[in-house]
Enzyme design. Structure first.
Site, PDB file in Angstrom:
ATOM      1  N   ASP A  86     -10.483  -2.738   1.985  1.00 12.78           N
ATOM      2  CA  ASP A  86      -9.996  -2.269   0.682  1.00 12.78           C
ATOM      3  C   ASP A  86     -11.106  -2.326  -0.365  1.00 12.78           C
ATOM      4  O   ASP A  86     -11.234  -1.421  -1.209  1.00 12.78           O
ATOM      5  CB  ASP A  86      -8.810  -3.127   0.222  1.00 12.78           C
ATOM      6  N   PHE A 114     -11.713  -5.823  12.768  1.00 14.13           N
ATOM      7  CA  PHE A 114     -11.598  -4.549  13.469  1.00 14.13           C
ATOM      8  C   PHE A 114     -12.890  -3.764  13.282  1.00 14.13           C
ATOM      9  O   PHE A 114     -13.118  -3.178  12.218  1.00 14.13           O
ATOM     10  CB  PHE A 114     -10.387  -3.779  12.952  1.00 14.13           C
ATOM     11  N   HIS A 155       0.833  -1.196   0.000  1.00 15.45           N
ATOM     12  CA  HIS A 155       0.000   0.000   0.000  1.00 15.45           C
ATOM     13  C   HIS A 155       0.875   1.256   0.000  1.00 15.45           C
ATOM     14  O   HIS A 155       1.926   1.299   0.634  1.00 15.45           O
ATOM     15  CB  HIS A 155      -0.918   0.026   1.220  1.00 15.45           C
ATOM     16  N   ASP A 195     -15.343  -1.232  12.890  1.00 12.39           N
ATOM     17  CA  ASP A 195     -15.357   0.198  12.631  1.00 12.39           C
ATOM     18  C   ASP A 195     -16.659   0.591  11.953  1.00 12.39           C
ATOM     19  O   ASP A 195     -17.669  -0.093  12.094  1.00 12.39           O
ATOM     20  CB  ASP A 195     -14.139   0.582  11.785  1.00 12.39           C
ATOM     21  N   ASP A 234     -10.567  -8.915   7.017  1.00 12.74           N
ATOM     22  CA  ASP A 234     -10.882  -7.509   7.297  1.00 12.74           C
ATOM     23  C   ASP A 234     -10.146  -6.585   6.347  1.00 12.74           C
ATOM     24  O   ASP A 234     -10.736  -5.650   5.785  1.00 12.74           O
ATOM     25  CB  ASP A 234     -10.510  -7.182   8.742  1.00 12.74           C
TER      26      ASP A 234
END
Length: 397
Positions: free
Chosen positions: A374, A296, A78, A298, A369
């Site tokens: 992405d 995660f 990335h 979010d 995840d």
């Protein structure tokens, strides 16, 4: 046996009984995140799962990850992520995840908080990575330009941290810098977080407080080195997450739901995962229990899980989200969204393992995840129709 002889067998027995046997390896601690997620899912009335869609999504995700050769090396591919594999990079990741929260904006892309760096403009998570790199690049001229912002300043030769800043840029990844307000003033940190647009970074004061608190803990208890935290975790990702949540209040992502405390630990878990991925399972990233880390929770991943048909919302919750109304942190709806998302990804992981046992340890909740995040960003860039993300202003994600 004489009176002065020691019964070694008895001594070994007593040591073991008292938990003092050095040959006994202690079991890794548990984060209780997965246990909390299951409890939330079992008691959720506003967020549900479609199990048929979960199974279909598992196959779709597995095939896509195989096609893209998704793995730990993807992290370093990335843009902006550091490429070096050393303690400086470990410090960068720690700083990044201390600050890794709340980037959403209600404004159009061209008006939202963004950072110009290296000839490009970045928003969202990448704006954070960009501003950290920008700060490390800034040296003499930047410090002199912002000296007058401080109400008091010591002579240049009286502070090693200012000399470091003058010589090598703003040492934004240095805990000793964070805890020295005469050098690392709030005004200087505001400059570090400056935006290329009129919208400033959300929760600026909270970010500053997180940095200062994290610096105090590291400097007082760990000799100013996050590597000592990793060392204390002794190769356990779960131990690192528990340490972070115990020692740093800014990582203590715990809430009350239906009369019980639930652990979500998004940022603490993603910190362990980022280290694992960056160092490609080696050095600081060698964890023997990395699969204990969940996804995660979010505001981004629930969107794609909903688009895949996996997450189902009650009419009141869906209407609230579509109206883009704020949702308080710790609200039952918000906890259900996060907890059920964790459990959904866990079911996807289990289905992949069941249908493709050859996947072995190559696919875990972390990589799923990363892929979902992405993909959600890609769908967003392509203007694909999706439900809006829920809007919670929080340091937890």
């Amino acid at each position: 046996m004489g009176d002065d002889d020691v019964d070694q067998d008895l001594l070994a027995f007593m040591r073991k009984a008292l938990g003092l046997d050095p040959s006994e390896t202690k079991a890794h601690p548990t984060t209780k995140v997965l246990e909390s997620a299951l409890y939330i899912f079992d008691n959720s009335i506003d967020v549900a799962l479609d199990r048929d869609c979960v199974m279909q999504a598992a196959e779709t995700i597995y095939n896509a990850m195989q096609k893209k050769a998704y793995g730990t090396s993807t992290w370093s591919e990335h843009e902006l992520h550091p490429q070096e594999k050393n303690e400086d990079t470990l410090n960068f990741i720690f700083t990044m995840d201390v600050l890794n929260f709340s980037f959403w904006s209600g404004l159009e892309d061209e008006k939202r908080f963004s950072v110009d760096y290296g000839g490009k403009r970045y928003t969202g998570y990448w704006s954070l990575v960009a501003l950290l790199r920008r700060a490390l690049d800034e040296g003499l001229s930047s410090i002199f330009r912002y000296r007058e912002l401080r109400t008091s300043i010591r002579p240049l030769d009286s502070s090693w941290s200012e000399i470091v800043a003058l010589s090598f840029g703003i040492p934004i990844t240095c805990p000793y810098f964070w805890v020295d307000p005469t050098i690392c003033s709030d005004d200087l940190l505001a400059h570090v977080f400056r935006s290329a647009t009129d919208e400033q970074i959300p929760l600026l004061q909270e970010r500053i407080e997180c940095l200062r608190e994290a610096g105090e803990v590291l400097c007082e208890r760990y000799d100013g080195r996050f590597s000592n935290c990793v060392k204390e975790a002794n190769g356990s990702a779960a131990a690192l997450v528990v340490l972070l949540s115990d020692e740093f209040t800014c990582f203590r992502d715990e809430h009350k739901f239906e009369g019980r405390r639930v652990n979500i630990y998004k940022r603490a878990q993603i910190l362990a995962a980022d280290i694992w991925a960056c160092f490609n399972k080696k050095s600081y990233g060698h964890f023997t229990d990395i699969d204990s880390i969940t996804m995660f929770a979010d505001y981004r991943v629930p969107v794609i899980l909903h688009a895949l048909g996996c997450l189902l919302y009650s009419p009141p919750l869906e209407a609230h989200i579509k109206a883009k109304k704020l949702l308080d942190t710790g609200h039952p709806w918000e906890v259900q969204l996060r907890g059920t998302s964790i459990w959904c990804v866990e079911l996807i992981r289990r289905q992949i393992q069941k249908m493709h046992p050859e996947a072995g340890n190559h696919i875990n909740a972390i990589l799923i995840d990363f892929y979902l995040y992405d993909t959600a960003k890609e769908m967003e860039r392509n203007k694909e129709e999706m439900i809006p993300h829920h809007r919670t202003r929080s340091i937890w994600y």
